[in-house]
Scaffold this active site. Sequence first.
Site, PDB file in Angstrom:
ATOM      1  N   GLU A   1       0.842  -1.199   0.000  1.00 33.56           N
ATOM      2  CA  GLU A   1       0.000   0.000   0.000  1.00 33.56           C
ATOM      3  C   GLU A   1       0.878   1.249   0.000  1.00 33.56           C
ATOM      4  O   GLU A   1       1.675   1.449   0.923  1.00 33.56           O
ATOM      5  CB  GLU A   1      -0.878   0.043   1.245  1.00 33.56           C
ATOM      6  CG  GLU A   1      -1.982  -0.985   1.290  1.00 33.56           C
ATOM      7  CD  GLU A   1      -2.857  -0.804   2.521  1.00 33.56           C
ATOM      8  OE1 GLU A   1      -4.071  -0.645   2.354  1.00 33.56           O
ATOM      9  OE2 GLU A   1      -2.330  -0.829   3.644  1.00 33.56           O
ATOM     10  N   CYS A   2       0.741   2.085  -1.012  1.00 33.94           N
ATOM     11  CA  CYS A   2       1.400   3.383  -1.098  1.00 33.94           C
ATOM     12  C   CYS A   2       2.922   3.222  -0.951  1.00 33.94           C
ATOM     13  O   CYS A   2       3.605   2.936  -1.931  1.00 33.94           O
ATOM     14  CB  CYS A   2       0.834   4.359  -0.070  1.00 33.94           C
ATOM     15  SG  CYS A   2       1.199   6.078  -0.458  1.00 33.94           S
ATOM     16  N   GLY A   3       3.489   3.369   0.241  1.00 31.03           N
ATOM     17  CA  GLY A   3       4.918   3.130   0.402  1.00 31.03           C
ATOM     18  C   GLY A   3       5.308   1.730   0.001  1.00 31.03           C
ATOM     19  O   GLY A   3       6.398   1.503  -0.525  1.00 31.03           O
TER      20      GLY A   3
ATOM     21  N   THR B   1      -0.947  -0.649  -4.597  1.00 27.86           N
ATOM     22  CA  THR B   1      -1.918   0.425  -4.780  1.00 27.86           C
ATOM     23  C   THR B   1      -1.454   1.688  -4.058  1.00 27.86           C
ATOM     24  O   THR B   1      -0.673   1.622  -3.097  1.00 27.86           O
ATOM     25  CB  THR B   1      -3.305   0.056  -4.228  1.00 27.86           C
ATOM     26  OG1 THR B   1      -3.283   0.126  -2.803  1.00 27.86           O
ATOM     27  CG2 THR B   1      -3.728  -1.333  -4.665  1.00 27.86           C
TER      28      THR B   1
END
Length: 439
Positions: free
Chosen positions: A320-322, A421
């Site tokens: 997620e993201c990072g 994502t």
Amino acid sequence: MKGFVLGGTASGVGKTVATLAAIRALENAGHAVQPAKAGPDFIDPSHHERVAGRPSRTLDLWLQGADGLRRNYARGEGDVCVVEGVMGLYDGDESSTAAVAEALDLPVVFVVDASAGMESVAATALGFRAYAARIGRDIDVAGVVAQRAHGGRHADGIREALPDEMAYFGRIPPNDDLDVPDRHLGLHMGDESPVPDDALDAAAEGLRTQRLAAIAREPAGAAEPNGTGRPVEPTDDDRPCVAVARDDAFRFAYPATIERLRERATVESFSPVAGDPLPPCDGVYLPGGYPELHAAELAESPALDDIASAAAEGTPVFGECGGLMALAESLTTVEGETHAMAGVLPADVRMRDRYQALDHVELRATRDAPTASTGTTLRGHEFHYSDAAVASDARFAFDVERGAGIDGDRDGLIEHRTLGTYAHVHPASGAFDAFLDEI
């Protein structure tokens, strides 16, 4: 568990400091305090946890729905819950502080910057209280905490201006030691730049602790504490193992997420930044965080090579993201330094000077993915300063129905059984149950 919500006029009014002071005051009075945060935040809760000694609960109607919000509240521990609001009381569309307070039927303690006002503090509070009726919300603004208020005539003027139906819950005096440094995603984390204990104690002394404890009440609506409504799986020796990255680069995981993973799997934490290898596992979860601040260490970490090998062998991996950034081909810092990442997903990520997305999001799955099956929707949130240049043949798992995603229309790069994502999701969405079912 009784509770109350600390709302404010706007971002920057001092809600976090007021929340920490309230937690300290109540703890000093013998209460077991459960902190919570309205809205999708990872940073303010880290300060809550440091002061209260227990993880802060996330309360967000968009991410969780009303039932999920009540369940997450019910999973708290303690005799009083202090909920820090988000932005101004009525800001935040479907999950404003007011909406959260209304969903739980908790009173609002209103934080007002009193540095340049006395009677106007009361007028501001009364206006916010009256506005609830104007928009048809059932919000109980019970009283005021005067932030950055001096004592003596200043405090007396604020208190005397309040009508009888609004309580004065005390003041927090101006103190530069109460200021927490910030950076591109918000404040420093609680363990990086904690509020000094002596400053926090002084702030707590200015609050009327008995009044705060007395105003707290039980939330409306019964809720079972189970995190998603699914039955908790029985424990046995055949449970899968999920490796979860937890260090300064991967900090943004909701406590409820780790709880849900532990209910159905064995969780093994590891630190890519410290050079830990990937532990033996059946699945990998890479939360968001600050990989851009540790890109050089990550580039040298054996964990990224291990993750790439595991992904190629078909191990489910969710970033997620990072986590998405770490799974990409490369990461370029804002200073222009490029570092090789795991290379699982066909994207090159670059940090930017200003945020690229900040919103609640809704994703619709266009193919089966580790967190959702085709046609289902997931709700989450995004807040990032990076963007991703993806290969022309990249495959996406989601269409973006709200938010920015990776390219404005799509999110969820997918390769093998690996998904990355920009959206952060809460376990109430069912995403982590789907991930565990994938293993």
